[in-house]
Design an enzyme around this catalytic site. Structure first.
Site, PDB file in Angstrom:
ATOM      1  N   HIS A 304     -37.779 -38.216  -8.241  1.00  0.00           N
ATOM      2  CA  HIS A 304     -37.706 -39.445  -7.458  1.00  0.00           C
ATOM      3  C   HIS A 304     -36.466 -39.503  -6.568  1.00  0.00           C
ATOM      4  O   HIS A 304     -36.314 -40.423  -5.764  1.00  0.00           O
ATOM      5  CB  HIS A 304     -37.783 -40.681  -8.374  1.00  0.00           C
ATOM      6  CG  HIS A 304     -36.528 -41.001  -9.118  1.00  0.00           C
ATOM      7  ND1 HIS A 304     -36.411 -40.868 -10.478  1.00  0.00           N
ATOM      8  CD2 HIS A 304     -35.341 -41.484  -8.698  1.00  0.00           C
ATOM      9  CE1 HIS A 304     -35.201 -41.245 -10.873  1.00  0.00           C
ATOM     10  NE2 HIS A 304     -34.538 -41.630  -9.792  1.00  0.00           N
ATOM     11  N   ASP A 354     -41.160 -36.616 -13.864  1.00  0.00           N
ATOM     12  CA  ASP A 354     -40.077 -36.903 -12.925  1.00  0.00           C
ATOM     13  C   ASP A 354     -39.009 -35.813 -13.026  1.00  0.00           C
ATOM     14  O   ASP A 354     -37.952 -36.003 -13.620  1.00  0.00           O
ATOM     15  CB  ASP A 354     -39.488 -38.285 -13.228  1.00  0.00           C
ATOM     16  CG  ASP A 354     -38.472 -38.728 -12.176  1.00  0.00           C
ATOM     17  OD1 ASP A 354     -38.415 -38.083 -11.108  1.00  0.00           O
ATOM     18  OD2 ASP A 354     -37.753 -39.709 -12.428  1.00  0.00           O
TER      19      ASP A 354
END
Length: 504
Positions: A304, A354
């Site tokens: 992210h 992630d």
């Protein structure tokens, strides 16, 4: 480590969603990167449903390219309609020409972006506000593909990637087409050249240390004549080792601190060399995320940290990596990034998978203040309650719009996933690729600006192992809201697969 109120209005935007909270509240609190001494202009992002358009980052013209002004294009189009209007035929031809030009620009842009993203393994938003295009290079394989037979049947070699791993104690295990299971390798006839070859195959530059351990388990793998450059092609299944010992291997000297001290919310300033694997990722001259050095050539961070709202964030040339840093006031010469590689299953709404890997353009020079964290064994799980450490340059008070100039570290406890997924904590939002660490009573946590940084745990060998990657959470240091980290042990096959594909 800052505290956020659920009822607060939308906070400043962090284009790389530091310590981001996926879809738990209507608005997500994200802070755009901190350029020490001033704060970038804030914008908002609405996460759960259709994302709102996001403003591009402030980019200084001296160091980064600027987008062409849109006003001139509109003025030109208006002028064309005014100057050339008159006959219906002319208007029709102009309209037809405009459509052709638009189609050419539209599709050539998508194809160009697709090519870029295919090389980086990332995602790109073409600006429609609703659909993000995820483009991942797909490997093409033969119909007769056999995994781990030392023959690359797939164009990118994906059939020969996940064939080597380490068990606890550094025990080397190899999977072959003969058996299909990961088996230990007998140590007789094993030497430095085999060790270097194996570590190079895994994406390291060479081996660091080799030894052996007693083994009475069957079957095993015996070395054969050197006929392949892949270790799975150099072994044969056997019932036992003649010396009853199998190989243990270290590919890099890792997980060592220069110094230890008494001890970020609830944390303290870290001395130089205390967390020598910590890196600071800068975009546009500002600290955006943390990361962890795992070899001379690779850094692990969070997916992210590379916003898909604008393809510019996937441009490796615009990022800098700082190693051996304990203060943003004392930065060394930066490393450049050759490639940004995001997990192809990363989900920006849930923050599942992630994780990202950065390949450096040149190897980091290791020292007492620059040293990689160790990757854990595939079967290593630190028990609940284990005290580990997380570090970073993020906010030290929730709600702060600036990070810490100094590297901070805080001790956090690993929390049972069932507890973290409970109705009074994160209500089932913790996937198998996530883990929780902190204090359910609050006070000890990572925060905005720490994303992508390390959660490390020390094992009985006194080395520190990368256990988690700072990902998301509600607030910072709040009661019943611990930090959530990408779980490295479940993502190890992906890490090693990328290191092998991109090995120096």
């Amino acid at each position: 480590m800052a505290q956020r109120d659920v009822n607060d209005p939308p906070p400043p935007f962090y284009p790389v969603a530091v310590h981001a909270q996926p879809s738990l509240m209507s608005y997500e609190e994200l802070i755009y990167g901190i350029s020490y001494g001033y704060v970038q202009s804030p914008v908002q992002q609405y996460i759960p449903q259709n994302p709102l358009p996001v403003a591009a980052p402030i980019i200084t013209p001296h160091s980064f390219p600027t987008a062409p002004p849109s006003g001139k294009k509109k003025q030109c189009c208006v002028c064309s309609a005014h100057c050339y209007g008159g006959s219906g035929a002319t208007l029709f031809l102009l309209a037809l020409l405009a459509v052709v030009i638009w189609l050419g620009i539209h599709f050539s842009t998508k194809l160009a972006s697709a090519a870029i993203m295919q090389n980086t393994g990332g995602r790109v938003d073409y600006g429609d506000g609703a659909k993000q295009w995820s483009i991942t290079a797909a490997d093409s394989c033969s119909n007769l593909t056999v995994e781990c037979d030392s023959v690359r049947d797939c164009q990118q070699g994906s059939d020969e990637i996940n064939c080597v791993r380490f068990a606890q104690g550094g025990v080397l295990q190899v999977r072959t087409a003969q058996d299909g299971r990961f088996l230990p390798v007998c140590s007789q006839d094993w030497d430095q050249s085999y060790a270097d070859q194996t570590c190079s195959q895994l994406g390291f530059r060479r081996s660091f240390a080799l030894s052996s351990v007693e083994n009475k388990i069957s079957p095993v793998l015996n070395l054969q004549a050197r006929t392949s450059n892949l270790i799975q092609g150099l072994v044969n299944v056997s019932s036992s080792c003649s010396n009853e010992r199998t190989v243990t291997l270290e590919c890099i000297d890792c997980g060592k601190q220069k110094t230890t001290t008494s001890r970020i919310i609830g944390g303290s300033v870290a001395q130089l060399g205390l967390w020598p694997w910590q890196v600071s990722l800068h975009f546009n001259g500002a600290h955006i995320c943390g990361g962890t050095l795992i070899s001379q050539d690779f850094v692990v961070t969070a997916a992210h940290c590379f916003s898909d709202s604008n393809p510019i964030y996937m441009d490796a040339k615009l990022w800098r990596v700082y190693t051996g840093v304990s203060s943003q006031d004392k930065l060394r010469e930066p490393h450049y990034i050759k490639k940004i590689l995001l997990h192809d299953q990363y989900n920006k709404d849930t923050n599942d998978y992630d994780i990202a890997l950065l390949k450096l353009s040149s190897p980091a020079e290791l020292s007492s203040t620059v040293n990689p964290a160790c990757l854990p064994a595939f079967d290593k799980n630190f028990p609940f309650g284990t005290e580990c450490w997380t570090s970073g340059f993020g906010a030290t008070v929730e709600g702060s719009d600036t990070g810490s100039l100094d590297l901070m570290g805080v001790e956090v406890s690993i929390i049972d996933g069932r507890v973290c997924n409970g109705s009074d904590v994160y209500k089932g939002r913790i996937s198998m690729n996530m883990m929780c660490a902190g204090d359910l009573q609050g006070g000890r946590d990572s925060c905005q600006g720490d994303s992508g940084g390390p959660l490390v745990c020390q094992d009985s060998d006194q080395r520190w192992y990368l256990t988690g990657v700072t990902s998301w959470g509600i607030g910072c240091g709040q009661r019943q809201r611990p930090g959530v980290y990408s779980k490295v042990s479940t993502l190890l096959p992906w890490i090693y697969s990328i290191m092998q594909k991109e090995r120096p």
